[in-house]
Scaffold this active site. Structure first.
Site, PDB file in Angstrom:
ATOM      1  N   TRP A 146      -3.773  43.252   8.527  1.00 28.78           N
ATOM      2  CA  TRP A 146      -3.093  44.544   8.723  1.00 28.78           C
ATOM      3  C   TRP A 146      -1.814  44.276   9.536  1.00 28.78           C
ATOM      4  O   TRP A 146      -1.886  43.589  10.574  1.00 28.78           O
ATOM      5  CB  TRP A 146      -4.045  45.470   9.487  1.00 28.78           C
ATOM      6  CG  TRP A 146      -3.546  46.860   9.718  1.00 28.78           C
ATOM      7  CD1 TRP A 146      -2.970  47.689   8.808  1.00 28.78           C
ATOM      8  CD2 TRP A 146      -3.593  47.586  10.951  1.00 28.78           C
ATOM      9  NE1 TRP A 146      -2.676  48.897   9.404  1.00 28.78           N
ATOM     10  CE2 TRP A 146      -3.039  48.856  10.710  1.00 28.78           C
ATOM     11  CE3 TRP A 146      -4.065  47.283  12.230  1.00 28.78           C
ATOM     12  CZ2 TRP A 146      -2.928  49.811  11.707  1.00 28.78           C
ATOM     13  CZ3 TRP A 146      -3.959  48.244  13.213  1.00 28.78           C
ATOM     14  CH2 TRP A 146      -3.394  49.506  12.957  1.00 28.78           C
ATOM     15  N   ASP A 227     -12.965  44.290  13.866  1.00 28.36           N
ATOM     16  CA  ASP A 227     -12.256  45.531  13.566  1.00 28.36           C
ATOM     17  C   ASP A 227     -12.937  46.149  12.346  1.00 28.36           C
ATOM     18  O   ASP A 227     -12.914  45.565  11.262  1.00 28.36           O
ATOM     19  CB  ASP A 227     -10.786  45.206  13.263  1.00 28.36           C
ATOM     20  CG  ASP A 227      -9.973  46.445  12.936  1.00 28.36           C
ATOM     21  OD1 ASP A 227     -10.505  47.565  13.051  1.00 28.36           O
ATOM     22  OD2 ASP A 227      -8.783  46.298  12.562  1.00 28.36           O
ATOM     23  N   ALA A 229     -12.916  49.570  10.307  1.00 29.09           N
ATOM     24  CA  ALA A 229     -12.260  50.872  10.146  1.00 29.09           C
ATOM     25  C   ALA A 229     -12.646  51.576   8.847  1.00 29.09           C
ATOM     26  O   ALA A 229     -12.213  52.698   8.608  1.00 29.09           O
ATOM     27  CB  ALA A 229     -10.742  50.685  10.192  1.00 29.09           C
ATOM     28  N   LYS A 262     -11.178  57.176   8.555  1.00 30.15           N
ATOM     29  CA  LYS A 262     -11.326  57.112   7.102  1.00 30.15           C
ATOM     30  C   LYS A 262     -12.667  57.678   6.647  1.00 30.15           C
ATOM     31  O   LYS A 262     -12.723  58.488   5.736  1.00 30.15           O
ATOM     32  CB  LYS A 262     -11.208  55.657   6.622  1.00 30.15           C
ATOM     33  CG  LYS A 262      -9.795  55.143   6.545  1.00 30.15           C
ATOM     34  CD  LYS A 262      -9.296  54.675   7.880  1.00 30.15           C
ATOM     35  CE  LYS A 262      -7.923  54.057   7.764  1.00 30.15           C
ATOM     36  NZ  LYS A 262      -7.384  53.645   9.058  1.00 30.15           N
TER      37      LYS A 262
HETATM   38  C1  LMR Z   1      -3.087  51.414   6.458  1.00 28.69           C
HETATM   39  O1  LMR Z   1      -3.275  50.207   6.602  1.00 28.69           O
HETATM   40  O2  LMR Z   1      -2.408  51.881   5.536  1.00 28.69           O
HETATM   41  C2  LMR Z   1      -3.710  52.382   7.423  1.00 28.69           C
HETATM   42  O3  LMR Z   1      -4.520  51.686   8.315  1.00 28.69           O
HETATM   43  C3  LMR Z   1      -2.715  53.229   8.082  1.00 28.69           C
HETATM   44  C4  LMR Z   1      -1.942  52.514   9.138  1.00 28.69           C
HETATM   45  O4  LMR Z   1      -1.971  52.976  10.276  1.00 28.69           O
HETATM   46  O5  LMR Z   1      -1.284  51.511   8.857  1.00 28.69           O
END
Ligand code: LMR
Length: 408
Positions: A146, A227, A229, A262
């Site tokens: 991410w 993590d 989510a 989510k």
């Molecule tokens: C994403 O990866 O699109 C989501 O987790 C939103 C974000 O905050 O980046």
């Protein structure tokens, strides 16, 4: 951790400020957030926004879950005050999440939780705690990850060390390289592990791979941060938490950043939790005292509304049961769209074997931009796309455009 007895210097002891706000350098904003703005600004009615990670139903909407609507109504009818709750936020919320997230570890008194502003707040707080305990810890991040992971780690002053996690061309995990990286880590280093529904690749560790990771983590004396989510978006609530629970079996010290944004579809309400495990209840209590102080310094108290709504759902067996149904329906849509895309072309078959909202396409940045310009398809430059960003009717058009971009 800050020293409560620290001495603040007197003004006469400080240097005059030589730089001004106007001297700040430019910032390259997070590409995912920039993508939301770009897609919103596109006037084409048939544009396809598969950029940011927000669940959409078959009609392309992100409805509020029925159970959340009902909980919000109850909250409105019953809430008598908005007086402060304190840095720990809604304690009952964090308690009710324990069996869902921690499973057989729910009653372990070496694990304590605190409500945070979303998963991002949990990550920041968790890394603040790790940095206070061990400023020389290095955080091992598999690439790609991410895009906000590394900036959060660096913002607390910890060093990021990347290792290769995923091979985008073949759609497979570079597991040998991952294990080699963990083997070369120093005791106290922090592997950042995605609990499930890996963002951005959708490529999750299988059971045997988790077992191997646990073995190396224990052998090397590492402190894992998990993590998680997207629990419930992959294979189901328990299966999606199996890796995390195995890590909790194996390790005395674990940090967990959790998000309900989510799986309760409460994105903008920012609902998350940080769980901390140490070897003894007393040391966990001390760690949590640091956590509360750090939370106090950063946001003082987490926002209440979303966590209160989730708490009401989880505290009522009937609402909780209905939440399971709504979550199952979201997962079914994710897996249904995955199957449709995977069936369209052998080169996309791997998408059917992956989990959660994201997968990556082996497209160059130029190809991604071409899809944007020619077809109004918005995905991250990395080729990451949200499989449920598009409505049911848009799936074939999306797939045809992607197959075309992949060439012969
Ligand atoms: C994403 O990866 O699109 C989501 O987790 C939103 C974000 O905050 O980046």
């Amino acid at each position: 951790m800050r020293d409560s007895a620290r001495r603040t210097p007197m003004l006469s002891e400080t240097d005059a400020m030589s730089r001004r706000l106007a001297d700040l350098p430019p910032v390259h904003s997070d590409s995912l957030l920039a993508l939301i703005a770009l897609a919103n600004a596109d006037p084409r009615p048939d544009k396809i926004d598969v950029g940011v990670g927000v669940f959409r139903d078959g009609q392309g909407n992100t409805p509020i879950l029925k159970v959340i609507k009902e909980a919000e109504q109850r909250l409105r009818d019953s809430q008598e005050t908005k007086a402060y709750l304190g840095s720990a936020g809604d304690k009952r919320f964090a308690e009710l999440l324990r069996p869902i997230l921690l499973g057989r570890h729910a009653d372990d008194d070496r694990i304590a939780g605190v409500q945070t502003p979303g998963g991002c707040g949990a990550l920041r707080l968790g890394f603040e705690l790790i940095a206070a305990a061990n400023p020389s810890a290095r955080v091992l991040i598999g690439t790609p990850s991410w895009p906000n992971h590394a900036p959060i780690v660096e913002s607390v002053g910890l060093e990021v060390v990347d290792y290769p996690y995923y091979e985008r061309g073949q759609g497979i995990i570079r597991f040998d390289e991952m294990i080699a990286a963990l083997r070369s880590a120093r005791p106290g280093d922090v592997p950042l592990l995605h609990g499930c529904c890996h963002n951005p690749t959708g490529a999750d560790l299988d059971e045997a791979q988790w077992a191997e990771v646990m073995k190396v983590v224990v052998e090397r004396g590492l402190l894992p941060l998990v993590d998680i989510a997207y629990q419930g978006f992959g294979r189901g609530l328990d299966d999606d938490a199996a890796g995390l629970r195995g890590i909790l079996d194996a390790c005395d010290e674990v940090v967990v950043a959790q998000s309900c944004d989510k799986n309760f579809s409460v994105y903008r309400d920012r609902v998350g939790c940080l769980y901390v495990k140490t070897g003894k209840p007393e040391t966990t209590a001390t760690a949590m005292a640091h956590v509360f102080q750090m939370a106090r310094e950063m946001w003082s108290m987490p926002p209440d509304h979303g966590a209160a709504a989730v708490r009401i759902v989880l505290d009522d067996p009937e609402l909780k049961q209905r939440w399971h149904g709504e979550l199952d329906a979201m997962r079914d849509r994710i897996n249904g769209v995955r199957a449709r895309i995977a069936a369209a072309d052998p080169r996309l078959a791997y998408i059917g074997r992956q989990f959660g909202m994201f997968s990556m396409l082996p497209l160059s940045r130029e190809q991604v931009h071409q899809l944007r310009d020619e077809h109004g398809i918005y995905m991250a430059d990395s080729g990451r796309f949200n499989v449920v960003g598009m409505s049911d009717v848009a799936v074939d058009r999306f797939t045809a455009a992607v197959v075309d971009a992949l060439g012969n």
